[in-house]
Design a protein around this motif. Structure first.
Motif, PDB file in Angstrom:
ATOM      1  N   UNK A 103      42.147  42.277  40.501  1.00 38.79           N
ATOM      2  CA  UNK A 103      43.004  42.222  40.822  1.00 38.79           C
ATOM      3  C   UNK A 103      43.979  43.066  41.196  1.00 38.79           C
ATOM      4  N   UNK A 107      44.278  45.897  45.364  1.00 39.52           N
ATOM      5  CA  UNK A 107      45.313  46.676  45.803  1.00 39.52           C
ATOM      6  C   UNK A 107      44.700  48.084  45.540  1.00 39.52           C
ATOM      7  N   UNK A 411      58.928  49.201  39.214  1.00 39.95           N
ATOM      8  CA  UNK A 411      58.330  48.215  40.746  1.00 39.95           C
ATOM      9  C   UNK A 411      58.765  49.262  42.349  1.00 39.95           C
TER      10      UNK A 411
ATOM     11  N   UNK B  13      49.519  37.604  47.481  1.00 40.12           N
ATOM     12  CA  UNK B  13      49.727  39.446  47.725  1.00 40.12           C
ATOM     13  C   UNK B  13      48.773  39.896  46.793  1.00 40.12           C
ATOM     14  N   UNK B  14      47.735  41.228  47.360  1.00 38.77           N
ATOM     15  CA  UNK B  14      47.467  42.073  46.717  1.00 38.77           C
ATOM     16  C   UNK B  14      48.407  42.917  45.100  1.00 38.77           C
ATOM     17  N   UNK B  15      47.514  42.885  44.277  1.00 37.71           N
ATOM     18  CA  UNK B  15      48.537  42.582  43.088  1.00 37.71           C
ATOM     19  C   UNK B  15      49.805  41.918  42.064  1.00 37.71           C
ATOM     20  N   UNK B  16      49.311  40.759  42.886  1.00 45.38           N
ATOM     21  CA  UNK B  16      50.186  39.626  41.968  1.00 45.38           C
ATOM     22  C   UNK B  16      49.196  38.842  40.968  1.00 45.38           C
ATOM     23  N   UNK B  17      48.967  39.466  39.753  1.00 43.40           N
ATOM     24  CA  UNK B  17      48.071  39.021  38.679  1.00 43.40           C
ATOM     25  C   UNK B  17      48.337  37.700  38.198  1.00 43.40           C
ATOM     26  N   UNK B  21      42.848  34.794  43.712  1.00 42.24           N
ATOM     27  CA  UNK B  21      43.145  36.210  44.694  1.00 42.24           C
ATOM     28  C   UNK B  21      43.063  35.898  46.219  1.00 42.24           C
ATOM     29  N   UNK B  23      43.991  33.130  47.806  1.00 43.90           N
ATOM     30  CA  UNK B  23      45.576  32.450  48.743  1.00 43.90           C
ATOM     31  C   UNK B  23      46.641  33.087  49.332  1.00 43.90           C
ATOM     32  N   UNK B  43      42.555  30.400  38.301  1.00 43.69           N
ATOM     33  CA  UNK B  43      43.856  31.367  38.668  1.00 43.69           C
ATOM     34  C   UNK B  43      43.020  32.576  37.972  1.00 43.69           C
ATOM     35  N   UNK B  44      42.853  33.949  38.485  1.00 44.77           N
ATOM     36  CA  UNK B  44      42.545  34.321  37.437  1.00 44.77           C
ATOM     37  C   UNK B  44      43.582  34.922  36.360  1.00 44.77           C
ATOM     38  N   UNK B 410      55.703  40.951  33.917  1.00 43.34           N
ATOM     39  CA  UNK B 410      55.252  39.406  35.076  1.00 43.34           C
ATOM     40  C   UNK B 410      55.975  39.493  36.342  1.00 43.34           C
ATOM     41  N   UNK B 411      56.056  39.822  37.357  1.00 43.62           N
ATOM     42  CA  UNK B 411      56.429  39.352  39.089  1.00 43.62           C
ATOM     43  C   UNK B 411      56.494  37.741  38.874  1.00 43.62           C
TER      44      UNK B 411
END
Lengths: 430, 430
Positions: A103, A107, A411, B13-17, B21, B23, B43-44, B410-411
């Motif tokens: 992940x 980025x 952020x 999106x990139x970085x959303x842990x 990957x 989706x 899901x990772x 976590x976001x």
């Protein structure tokens, strides 16, 4: 190439702490034109700031350092997870960026990174699938990860065998060597060699180098740290020679990687061992980019005694908070807490003080200490005999110990000049 | 009303842990239709999950609890900072939401919150300006904050005086009462009464109630906790009577607020004191929403002994990680670290184990412990004589101690059913 939106994202909107309440979301490249000043009160506190000049100095010094030692830099991106800072590191001359997982590497690739060193084990099918997809999407990129067990390798091989023909190209891996009582990595040389032979034999993987990490054991005492690094790196070098003798590497150029941010000067001489293959030595230090006011500052004191000209790193990251209450003699509560600033190694360190109505900070008086933090509060204490005491409405800059655990609490961060004018911004992708 | 995008944001999106990957970013309301399953590997990892049924039970139990005691709930929003969870709390019947600062309150207002209790001091002009703007933008909303010093009040008054005519309506404030050796809040009754008189005299503020916080001193030992609460709340009640006698309140209905998440059952009986004014008792407990596997679980054991029918809170928040390496007997490294799970009160607690290839977890064996964490790793240890040992590729659910410091890592989080199918998602705004 990175999409321009990725390096120039929208910043702001509800919940963006430290961003002016009244401002609409703005592209990064529109921030400087707002002419906000941190100490004039244009931005709500708490606010994390990066001092531009210190950042630029750190980027320059570290790149010069690795150049002088004939090695390359793939700074650990997990420190900042910031596309803008990755880009700055690449612009300064970094060969690549290190990451902790797929992940994070994604980025990096979206930020323009071409050489991704995942300094960690990968084995989940969803992560391996993503590596294949990312290599396709970013032509010319490399994604290398670590292998330290036959069980992990068996999982990678099972994934590879399950792929439809034509199967994906073999994944590039580094053999990880570890120390007893440590984290990941092969403990014994025989284990490492068995694994290297299996890596060579299989179609799923290509062994392109060796990796280790000395940072967990660093003490800041030069004799001990030197012995630690020597023991580990001699072993790694000897293993590389064994792998060469058995022709286990499948690469024209080997990657040889080590190095946290504590004792990297002791590591770099070992990153270019005399081997039959050409070797690219890759230092992974990540925290140099902002350095700090605590843990790394202390390690650097030892490094200074070893480097002829001293190190050139400056603490670049501060979290500004306001004094909200002075309820007892010698105690002030600040509007920043566990949500805002590192506390994993030690409490934050008061660095600067800007009294109410002032716009020029002074160094925080000696004796000011943060004794504790709650989620949203810091407890600032000072000796009662101190001449200078903070008052409600004053601003205090908290220096940090361990940049990684402050970056992950924000952020965005404002980039400021010496007058605390906001001249740029970065975002993070945690 | 909240904008639909705010409660139904794009996730990914990139970085959303933890987000798949492959989706594309998806609206929250499109997540369930993906039919992802956590244990099938869709899901990772690491991935934070909220167990839907436990969450629903907690929301229901707490609302019933305050209803039974004739008080209202304004749960502390700093715990989750999640618009979706604020909305669920309001739907369950919460009167409002508490916040730590104006930036947080703005998220609440955008989420549909109408009664914002900022359980903290506000004094910066930029924050006061924002309160005025937010009240205008969200008609019918209330934003109340705390005052605990004449210096703070002077700053609020200076801000108010500097406003152009017609000056903004007075801000609503609660007088904060504190304890010696504690955090914010007036230490002495004479100090509190002087401040209350000044609040009444000025045009900038309207005193609408009293606030205190007992949670810092909770021990989990009922006799001590009961004495603590009684001492504090008797004092607060007496001060309210003094303020009534001097006609210092400027409200038809008083707000009377206390209560963290540790000993709230001891607090609620004191939140409806016999006063001349009608009183709205407002409990601020925030952590009940997910409860936990550590600190709050232990406090609840004491609460169980006090409540006739026991409490009905269940640990709803888990962080799943993968075993990436088992380099020594009795040691496994997991792919989750300080970036992913609370460590401020204690290390995470292994809760469930799902072996490689399985899709149904079992309880983590007794004796499994997380001994340490680095930024991206957890050290899972078990006694060598244990029958069951984890292997590389296994999945482990880490239970948490202190929900606040896991939410802020976590976001987004996946909401799962009993089979770990992803049935919903929430985002956070830290």
């Amino acid at each position: 190439m990175p999409t321009s939106d990725f390096l120039n994202p929208l910043i702001g909107g509800p919940g963006t702490k430290g961003f002016p309440h009244h401002a609409p979301p703005l592209r990064r490249d529109a921030i400087a034109a707002q002419r906000w000043n941190v100490l004039r009160g244009d931005l709500p506190l708490p606010l994390a700031v990066i001092r531009r000049d210190a950042l630029a100095d750190n980027l320059r010094w570290m790149q010069q350092f690795v150049r002088d030692h004939g090695v390359d830099l793939a700074p650990h991106g997990k420190t900042t997870m910031s596309p803008q800072l990755f880009s700055a590191q690449l612009d300064a001359g970094a060969w690549g960026i290190s990451f902790a997982n797929v992940t994070q590497a994604r980025v990096g690739l979206e930020s323009g990174v071409r050489h991704c060193l995942i300094a960690n084990q990968v084995m989940a099918p969803t992560d391996l699938d993503a590596i294949v997809a990312l290599r396709q999407r970013h032509a010319g990129s490399r994604i290398v990860f670590l292998v330290d067990s036959l069980v992990q390798l068996a999982l990678v091989e099972a994934w590879h065998s399950a792929q439809a023909e034509p199967r994906p190209q073999a994944v590039e891996v580094l053999l990880e060597i570890g120390l007893d009582g440590g984290r990941t990595g092969c403990r014994s040389d025989s284990q490492a060699m068995s694994l290297a032979r299996r890596l060579r034999a299989g179609a799923a993987t290509r062994l392109v180098g060796i990796e280790c990490y000395e940072g967990l054991w660093a003490t800041g005492r030069s004799a001990e740290d030197r012995a630690l690094v020597q023991g580990l790196m001699q072993r790694v070098t000897e293993l590389a020679r064994c792998c060469e003798r058995e022709q286990l590497f499948e690469a024209d150029e080997l990657l040889f990687s080590a190095g946290g941010s504590s004792i990297f000067d002791l590591v770099v001489p070992w990153l270019k061992p005399a081997l039959s293959h050409p070797v690219r030595g890759v230092l992974r230090s990540g925290c140099y980019i902002t350095h700090d006011h605590g843990s790394y500052r202390r390690y650097m004191a030892s490094m200074n005694s070893r480097l002829a000209c001293g190190h050139g790193l400056h603490a670049a990251l501060e979290v500004w908070a306001m004094v909200q209450s002075c309820p007892e003699p010698g105690l002030a509560l600040l509007t920043a807490g566990k949500r805002d600033v590192s506390y994993d190694l030690e409490m934050p360190i008061p660095a600067r003080w800007c009294a109410l109505g002032e716009a020029v900070p002074v160094p925080a008086p000696a004796g000011w200490k943060v004794s504790a933090m709650n989620d949203q509060h810091a407890y600032l204490r000072w000796p009662l005999e101190a001449a200078a005491a903070p008052r409600v409405g004053d601003r205090v800059a908290l220096g940090i110990s361990h940049p990684c655990t402050t970056f992950d609490k924000w952020r965005w961060m404002a980039v400021v000049d010496e007058a605390y004018d906001v001249v740029d911004a970065i975002v993070t992708c945690f």
